[in-house]
Design a protein around this motif. Structure first.
Motif, mmCIF file in Angstrom:
data_model
loop_
_atom_site.group_PDB
_atom_site.id
_atom_site.type_symbol
_atom_site.label_atom_id
_atom_site.label_comp_id
_atom_site.label_asym_id
_atom_site.label_seq_id
_atom_site.Cartn_x
_atom_site.Cartn_y
_atom_site.Cartn_z
ATOM 1 N N ASP A 11 0.828 -1.208 0.000
ATOM 2 C CA ASP A 11 0.000 0.000 0.000
ATOM 3 C C ASP A 11 0.863 1.258 0.000
ATOM 4 O OD1 ASP A 11 -2.230 -1.598 0.029
ATOM 5 O OD2 ASP A 11 -2.605 -1.375 2.184
ATOM 6 N N ALA A 12 1.972 1.227 0.758
ATOM 7 C CA ALA A 12 2.848 2.394 0.817
ATOM 8 C C ALA A 12 3.513 2.646 -0.528
ATOM 9 C CB ALA A 12 3.902 2.192 1.906
ATOM 10 N N TYR A 13 3.958 1.596 -1.202
ATOM 11 C CA TYR A 13 4.548 1.748 -2.537
ATOM 12 C C TYR A 13 3.516 2.271 -3.531
ATOM 13 C CZ TYR A 13 9.270 -0.199 -2.110
ATOM 14 O OH TYR A 13 10.602 -0.394 -1.823
ATOM 15 N N SER A 14 2.309 1.742 -3.463
ATOM 16 C CA SER A 14 1.257 2.170 -4.385
ATOM 17 C C SER A 14 0.882 3.631 -4.158
ATOM 18 C CB SER A 14 0.021 1.269 -4.225
ATOM 19 O OG SER A 14 0.331 -0.079 -4.515
ATOM 20 N N ALA A 15 0.804 4.031 -2.873
ATOM 21 C CA ALA A 15 0.454 5.420 -2.561
ATOM 22 C C ALA A 15 1.533 6.387 -3.018
ATOM 23 C CB ALA A 15 0.222 5.575 -1.059
ATOM 24 N N GLY A 16 2.782 5.926 -3.037
ATOM 25 C CA GLY A 16 3.881 6.792 -3.444
ATOM 26 C C GLY A 16 4.204 6.717 -4.918
ATOM 27 N N GLY A 17 3.362 6.066 -5.690
ATOM 28 C CA GLY A 17 3.607 5.978 -7.123
ATOM 29 C C GLY A 17 4.816 5.141 -7.485
ATOM 30 N N GLY A 18 5.175 4.189 -6.624
ATOM 31 C CA GLY A 18 6.315 3.327 -6.895
ATOM 32 C C GLY A 18 7.586 3.742 -6.194
ATOM 33 N N ALA A 19 7.586 4.930 -5.585
ATOM 34 C CA ALA A 19 8.775 5.386 -4.855
ATOM 35 C C ALA A 19 8.924 4.606 -3.548
ATOM 36 C CB ALA A 19 8.674 6.875 -4.555
ATOM 37 N N THR A 20 10.166 4.397 -3.123
ATOM 38 C CA THR A 20 10.406 3.677 -1.877
ATOM 39 C C THR A 20 9.872 4.472 -0.696
ATOM 40 O OG1 THR A 20 12.417 2.694 -2.796
ATOM 41 C CG2 THR A 20 12.173 2.657 -0.398
ATOM 42 N N PRO A 21 9.032 3.872 0.141
ATOM 43 C CA PRO A 21 8.505 4.598 1.305
ATOM 44 C C PRO A 21 9.624 5.028 2.238
ATOM 45 C CG PRO A 21 7.295 2.548 0.923
ATOM 46 C CD PRO A 21 8.507 2.504 0.046
ATOM 47 N N PHE A 62 20.105 -14.668 -0.534
ATOM 48 C CA PHE A 62 20.628 -14.184 -1.810
ATOM 49 C C PHE A 62 19.655 -13.208 -2.464
ATOM 50 C CE2 PHE A 62 21.031 -14.807 -6.497
ATOM 51 C CZ PHE A 62 22.291 -14.240 -6.647
ATOM 52 N N ALA A 63 18.369 -13.546 -2.463
ATOM 53 C CA ALA A 63 17.371 -12.669 -3.079
ATOM 54 C C ALA A 63 17.249 -11.343 -2.323
ATOM 55 C CB ALA A 63 16.019 -13.376 -3.126
ATOM 56 N N ALA A 64 17.331 -11.400 -0.979
ATOM 57 C CA ALA A 64 17.246 -10.167 -0.192
ATOM 58 C C ALA A 64 18.467 -9.287 -0.424
ATOM 59 C CB ALA A 64 17.105 -10.500 1.295
ATOM 60 N N TRP A 65 19.637 -9.900 -0.600
ATOM 61 C CA TRP A 65 20.843 -9.127 -0.917
ATOM 62 C C TRP A 65 20.692 -8.433 -2.276
ATOM 63 C CZ3 TRP A 65 24.200 -10.561 -5.052
ATOM 64 C CH2 TRP A 65 25.284 -9.688 -5.214
ATOM 65 N N ARG A 66 20.199 -9.147 -3.278
ATOM 66 C CA ARG A 66 19.993 -8.546 -4.604
ATOM 67 C C ARG A 66 19.002 -7.391 -4.529
ATOM 68 N NH1 ARG A 66 17.465 -11.481 -8.235
ATOM 69 N NH2 ARG A 66 18.481 -10.549 -10.060
ATOM 70 N N LEU A 67 17.958 -7.577 -3.728
ATOM 71 C CA LEU A 67 16.955 -6.530 -3.581
ATOM 72 C C LEU A 67 17.554 -5.300 -2.915
ATOM 73 C CD1 LEU A 67 13.992 -5.541 -3.662
ATOM 74 C CD2 LEU A 67 13.681 -6.644 -1.434
ATOM 75 N N ALA A 68 18.268 -5.503 -1.808
ATOM 76 C CA ALA A 68 18.861 -4.368 -1.102
ATOM 77 C C ALA A 68 19.880 -3.652 -1.975
ATOM 78 C CB ALA A 68 19.505 -4.839 0.200
ATOM 79 N N ALA A 69 20.699 -4.419 -2.709
ATOM 80 C CA ALA A 69 21.700 -3.801 -3.585
ATOM 81 C C ALA A 69 21.042 -2.981 -4.679
ATOM 82 C CB ALA A 69 22.591 -4.885 -4.197
ATOM 83 N N SER A 70 19.930 -3.469 -5.211
ATOM 84 C CA SER A 70 19.230 -2.730 -6.269
ATOM 85 C C SER A 70 18.588 -1.451 -5.747
ATOM 86 C CB SER A 70 18.154 -3.615 -6.901
ATOM 87 O OG SER A 70 17.074 -3.852 -5.995
ATOM 88 N N ASN A 71 18.332 -1.409 -4.427
ATOM 89 C CA ASN A 71 17.724 -0.227 -3.819
ATOM 90 C C ASN A 71 18.747 0.732 -3.225
ATOM 91 O OD1 ASN A 71 14.990 -0.773 -4.369
ATOM 92 N ND2 ASN A 71 14.866 -2.208 -2.646
ATOM 93 N N GLY A 72 20.036 0.468 -3.480
ATOM 94 C CA GLY A 72 21.064 1.412 -3.063
ATOM 95 C C GLY A 72 21.914 0.982 -1.900
ATOM 96 N N LEU A 85 4.684 -6.500 -5.166
ATOM 97 C CA LEU A 85 5.602 -5.407 -4.846
ATOM 98 C C LEU A 85 6.549 -5.126 -6.004
ATOM 99 C CD1 LEU A 85 6.478 -6.077 -1.102
ATOM 100 C CD2 LEU A 85 5.616 -3.930 -2.058
ATOM 101 N N GLY A 86 6.905 -6.178 -6.749
ATOM 102 C CA GLY A 86 7.748 -5.969 -7.924
ATOM 103 C C GLY A 86 7.067 -5.089 -8.953
ATOM 104 N N THR A 87 5.755 -5.250 -9.086
ATOM 105 C CA THR A 87 4.993 -4.426 -10.036
ATOM 106 C C THR A 87 4.807 -3.015 -9.507
ATOM 107 O OG1 THR A 87 3.803 -6.384 -10.834
ATOM 108 C CG2 THR A 87 2.815 -4.228 -11.288
ATOM 109 N N ALA A 88 4.438 -2.902 -8.236
ATOM 110 C CA ALA A 88 4.158 -1.583 -7.656
ATOM 111 C C ALA A 88 5.404 -0.713 -7.586
ATOM 112 C CB ALA A 88 3.552 -1.747 -6.265
ATOM 113 N N SER A 89 6.549 -1.316 -7.322
ATOM 114 C CA SER A 89 7.781 -0.546 -7.171
ATOM 115 C C SER A 89 8.547 -0.387 -8.471
ATOM 116 C CB SER A 89 8.692 -1.234 -6.141
ATOM 117 O OG SER A 89 9.134 -2.500 -6.634
ATOM 118 N N GLY A 90 8.221 -1.210 -9.460
ATOM 119 C CA GLY A 90 8.989 -1.189 -10.701
ATOM 120 C C GLY A 90 10.339 -1.854 -10.573
ATOM 121 N N ASN A 91 10.557 -2.556 -9.461
ATOM 122 C CA ASN A 91 11.835 -3.234 -9.215
ATOM 123 C C ASN A 91 11.636 -4.740 -9.336
ATOM 124 O OD1 ASN A 91 14.249 -4.268 -8.316
ATOM 125 N ND2 ASN A 91 14.375 -2.977 -6.494
#
Length: 312
Positions: free
Chosen positions: A99-109, A255-265, A197-203
Motif C-alpha cells: 500500500d505504501a509503494y502504491s500510494a507513493g507511485g512506486g517510490a520507496t517509502p 541471496f534474493a534479499a541481498w539482490r533486492l537491497a543492492a538494487s535499492n542502493g 511489490l515488484g509491479t508496484a515498485s517497478g523493481n
C-alpha cells in the motif's frame, strides 16, 4: 521438526546450518532502502522465536516423554503456532508495504521504524500464551505425551474419515493440522504480495524474492507429508528432504534479499580509519552527486535541475 530430536542424523546437522543464512536474510531484507513496513520486519524476525521454541520443546519431548516432538501434539503445536502467527504478521506487513509503494507511485517509502516499533511481538506472545493456557485448561491441568492441542477441538469422531481405521496415538489433532495448513497458505499469500511489490515498485528484484521463497514452502509441504503418514520411522528421508529444503530456502532468501537491497542502493562498507571529513570522503560525495546528475539528465526528467543544483 526440531534440531534436538534429530541429533545424530544428517537432518540434525542441516537444520542448525539453516540459521546463519536466515540471519543474513533478516539483515538484508530489513534495510531501510527496501521500504519494508515495521510489521513485516517484525514478522520475519519473529520466526526466530519459532526456531528457539522448537528447540526447547523438542528437548522437553525427548526428556519428559521419550518421544520426538512431532509425536507430542500439544508441544508440537505450541511451537508450530509461532510459525503461523509469524506468517500472519508477514502477510499484514507486506500488504502495508504494498500500500505504501502504491500510494507513493512506486517510490520507496520513507523509513517508518524498526521491528520493535510494531506491536507484532506483543500480539504474538499474548496469542501463544492464551493458546497454551487453553490447552492446559482443556487437559485438566495434566499435560501428557499425547495430550492434544486445544483439547483436540474440532476432531472428527474416531474412524469417521479413516473409514473405520483406528489412528495411532501420535496422530495430529485437527487444531494442529489447522496450524500446519494455514502456515502453508499464509506463506503462499506472502509470496503473492512480494510478487505484486515488484509491479508496484517497478523493481523486478522483488519478484526474485518470490522465487527465493519457494524452497521454504516446499519444506513445509514435506513436514505435512511426514505427519500425514503418522511420522513413520521409515519416512525419515522426508525429514531429510525437509531439512535440506529449509537450508536451501534460507540461502535463496538471503541471496534474493541481498539482490533486492543492492538494487535499492545498499552498499556494504567498512568503517573508515582516516579523517571522515578528509579528501577521500569529499571526492566520494562529489562523485555520487555527479552520478545523480548524469542519471537524471539521461532520464530527461525534472529531477535533473534539482540534482544539478544539489551538485553545485
Amino acid at each position: 521438526l526440531a534440531f534436538a530430536d534429530q541429533a545424530g542424523n544428517l537432518a540434525g546437522t542441516l537444520f542448525p546450518l539453516s540459521l546463519p543464512p536466515y540471519l543474513l536474510f533478516l539483515y538484508f531484507i530489513c534495510q531501510d532502502c527496501n521500504g519494508l513496513s515495521p510489521t513485516a520486519k517484525a514478522g520475519f524476525t519473529s520466526l526466530l522465536a519459532f526456531v528457539f521454541a522448537t528447540v526447547a520443546t523438542s528437548v522437553v519431548a525427548v526428556k519428559s516423554y521419550g518421544l520426538n516432538l512431532a509425536n507430542v501434539d500439544w508441544l508440537h503445536s505450541g511451537a508450530e503456532q509461532l510459525l503461523s502467527f509469524t506468517n500472519v504478521c508477514n502477510v499484514v506487513g507486506l500488504k502495508l508495504t504494498l500500500d505504501a509503494y502504491s500510494a507513493g507511485g512506486g517510490a520507496t517509502p520513507p523509513p517508518s521504524g524498526g521491528a520493535l516499533s510494531s506491536p507484532a511481538f506483543k500480539l504474538i506472545g499474548c496469542a501463544a500464551a492464551a493458546t497454551c493456557l487453553a490447552t492446559w485448561a482443556a487437559a485438566g491441568g495434566v499435560l501428557e505425551g499425547h495430550t492434544q492441542y486445544l483439547g483436540g477441538a474440532g476432531n472428527l469422531p474416531g474412524g469417521l474419515w479413516t473409514v473405520g481405521f483406528a489412528e495411532p496415538a501420535n496422530a495430529l489433532s485437527v487444531p494442529t493440522w489447522t496450524i500446519h495448513v494455514s502456515s502453508l497458505l499464509e506463506w503462499l499469500v506472502a509470496m503473492g504480495l512480494v510478487w505484486r511489490l515488484g509491479t508496484a515498485s517497478g523493481n523486478p528484484k522483488w519478484r526474485g524474492l518470490t522465487w527465493g521463497m519457494i524452497p521454504s514452502h516446499s519444506s513445509g509441504v514435506c513436514a505435512c507429508v511426514y505427519h500425514f503418514f503418522y511420522n513413520a520411522e521409515s519416512l525419515q528421508f522426508i525429514v531429510l528432504a525437509q531439512a535440506a529444503l529449509t537450508l536451501l530456502g534460507n540461502c535463496t532468501l538471503a541471496f534474493a534479499a541481498w539482490r533486492l537491497a543492492a538494487s535499492n542502493g545498499y552498499a556494504f562498507s567498512l568503517p573508515s580509519l582516516g579523517d571522515p571529513g578528509g579528501g577521500e570522503a569529499a571526492e566520494e560525495q562529489e562523485g555520487a552527486a555527479a552520478a545523480a546528475v548524469a542519471r537524471a539528465a539521461a532520464a530527461d526528467t525534472p529531477a535533473a535541475a534539482a540534482a544539478s543544483a544539489a551538485a553545485s
